[in-house]
Design a protein around this motif. Sequence first.
Motif, PDB file in Angstrom:
ATOM      1  N   LEU A 210       0.826  -1.204   0.000  1.00 16.09           N
ATOM      2  CA  LEU A 210       0.000   0.000   0.000  1.00 16.09           C
ATOM      3  C   LEU A 210       0.863   1.257   0.000  1.00 16.09           C
ATOM      4  O   LEU A 210       0.500   2.266  -0.619  1.00 16.09           O
ATOM      5  N   CYS A 211       1.998   1.204   0.676  1.00 13.30           N
ATOM      6  CA  CYS A 211       2.924   2.337   0.679  1.00 13.30           C
ATOM      7  C   CYS A 211       3.436   2.609  -0.737  1.00 13.30           C
ATOM      8  O   CYS A 211       3.533   3.768  -1.170  1.00 13.30           O
ATOM      9  N   THR A 315      -6.584   3.545  -0.603  1.00 15.38           N
ATOM     10  CA  THR A 315      -5.349   3.092   0.038  1.00 15.38           C
ATOM     11  C   THR A 315      -5.401   3.354   1.540  1.00 15.38           C
ATOM     12  O   THR A 315      -5.043   2.497   2.344  1.00 15.38           O
ATOM     13  N   ALA A 318      -7.867   0.848   3.015  1.00 17.23           N
ATOM     14  CA  ALA A 318      -7.301  -0.499   3.096  1.00 17.23           C
ATOM     15  C   ALA A 318      -6.354  -0.629   4.279  1.00 17.23           C
ATOM     16  O   ALA A 318      -6.326  -1.662   4.958  1.00 17.23           O
ATOM     17  N   ALA A 319      -5.572   0.425   4.546  1.00 11.26           N
ATOM     18  CA  ALA A 319      -4.666   0.388   5.702  1.00 11.26           C
ATOM     19  C   ALA A 319      -5.447   0.302   6.999  1.00 11.26           C
ATOM     20  O   ALA A 319      -5.056  -0.419   7.931  1.00 11.26           O
ATOM     21  N   LEU A 334       1.664   5.382   6.372  1.00  8.70           N
ATOM     22  CA  LEU A 334       1.259   5.377   4.969  1.00  8.70           C
ATOM     23  C   LEU A 334       1.279   6.797   4.402  1.00  8.70           C
ATOM     24  O   LEU A 334       1.682   7.018   3.257  1.00  8.70           O
ATOM     25  N   THR A 372       0.375  -0.086  -9.624  1.00  3.10           N
ATOM     26  CA  THR A 372      -0.794  -0.377  -8.780  1.00  3.10           C
ATOM     27  C   THR A 372      -1.495  -1.667  -9.203  1.00  3.10           C
ATOM     28  O   THR A 372      -2.060  -2.380  -8.364  1.00  3.10           O
ATOM     29  N   HIS A 375      -0.535  -4.710  -7.295  1.00  8.98           N
ATOM     30  CA  HIS A 375      -0.834  -4.755  -5.859  1.00  8.98           C
ATOM     31  C   HIS A 375      -2.308  -4.500  -5.573  1.00  8.98           C
ATOM     32  O   HIS A 375      -2.680  -4.271  -4.421  1.00  8.98           O
ATOM     33  N   SER A 378      -4.326  -6.096  -2.685  1.00 15.56           N
ATOM     34  CA  SER A 378      -4.129  -5.632  -1.312  1.00 15.56           C
ATOM     35  C   SER A 378      -5.317  -4.804  -0.833  1.00 15.56           C
ATOM     36  O   SER A 378      -5.496  -4.608   0.374  1.00 15.56           O
ATOM     37  N   PHE A 379      -6.150  -4.338  -1.754  1.00 13.38           N
ATOM     38  CA  PHE A 379      -7.299  -3.524  -1.384  1.00 13.38           C
ATOM     39  C   PHE A 379      -8.520  -4.359  -1.010  1.00 13.38           C
ATOM     40  O   PHE A 379      -9.498  -3.811  -0.517  1.00 13.38           O
TER      41      PHE A 379
END
Length: 408
Positions: A210-211, A315, A318-319, A334, A372, A375, A378-379
């Motif tokens: 995410l970063c 993002t 998601a974090a 983040l 993106t 990844h 990851s969301f």
Amino acid sequence: MTEDVRLRRGRGSLGFSFFVQGVTFALLVTRIPAIQDRYGISDGLLPAFLAAVPILAGVSSVATEHLVKRVGAATVLRWAQPLVLLALLGVGAGSQMWHAAVALGAFGLSVGALDASMNMLGVSLQRAYGRSIMLGFHAAYSLGGILGASAAWAGAHWHLSLFTSYLPAVVVLLPLAFHGSRFYVDQKGRGAELPEKGLGTGGFRLLLPLCLVMACAYIGDSTVSNWSAKYLQDVLGSSEQLATVPYNVYMVTTLIGRAVGDLGVRRFGAVAVVRIGTVVAAGGFAVVAAAPGAWTGMLGFTLLGIGLCVIVPQTFAAAGRLFPGASDTAIARLNIFNYVGFLIGSPLVGGIGDAWSYRGAMLVPMALVLVTLFHARSFGAESARYGVGHERRAGDRAVDVGRGGNGV
């Protein structure tokens, strides 16, 4: 006051805070050519000035991670926002280069605390609501950006000084923002009864994708913010007035995308929405790079707004889902990559533009934004489901932020 009323007031006041920040940031970035001329900043030195702001903001975001443990995110935001507005006014009030350096430094330090605390409160409220509302907050930011860019256009059109352009916004927005700050709600929500804690062993490894997405998204965003006016004026031959328009077009399309984005996330899931946004954003950069004139360039910036607008809010969301017991810490860390993106993006595009061509430089953020796609899961991974135990409000048919109605 009932809990629902308290949450609605908190949501409204936080939305206004996002709006104010949109106005403030747009007033700064769309007048970069005017700031450069006022203080006699050379093209070679300009990237250093632009880079100093995200560096200081990143330092401030790290400090905010620890500060909110003592005083809370609401208190940090209450005082950071007036400081940002006053720093903006300071940028327009000076006459020597060191005045600009001090004002921009103050802007960077205060905006880091503001961005981190705003998104902390947004994620905690989203958890309390049990459905996607983060895009709505960022839509308010986009609306503020439209107003700020329009005010900047008027200032350029009427040849107003920077101070004269900035003063009305500060006079009107500062007291309203401070009044609205009384209603901020630092709502951890059900499923976050445990005190805020660290990310734990291996936590940063889970946060790292995410970063990376955040950094790449802000490389794209900073390209629009810092170079769109100069690109249109120097490369596509537009007037100074028209050069303020691309950022406004960008903010209009981000407003539209974010206004409907929460519905898209609830229906299709964050993964699908982020993937579509990524492809559209990459297409926008391609159009900008190949544009034969200013109006085609506008089309490219329109596509950029539609594509990039969904990535950053999702993002942050998601974090918050990945670390429900350490969301403030995760968001503060983040948020640093927000400024890493700005730090890399501004000098990267400027350096390539000076050494080669600004058209070629636009292809670099295009390629980075496409990262993106690798990844996107990851969301919406199973371990990143919203809330604890997949909670929903009784009788509420809202869908998780990370899982749409189609099961993504």
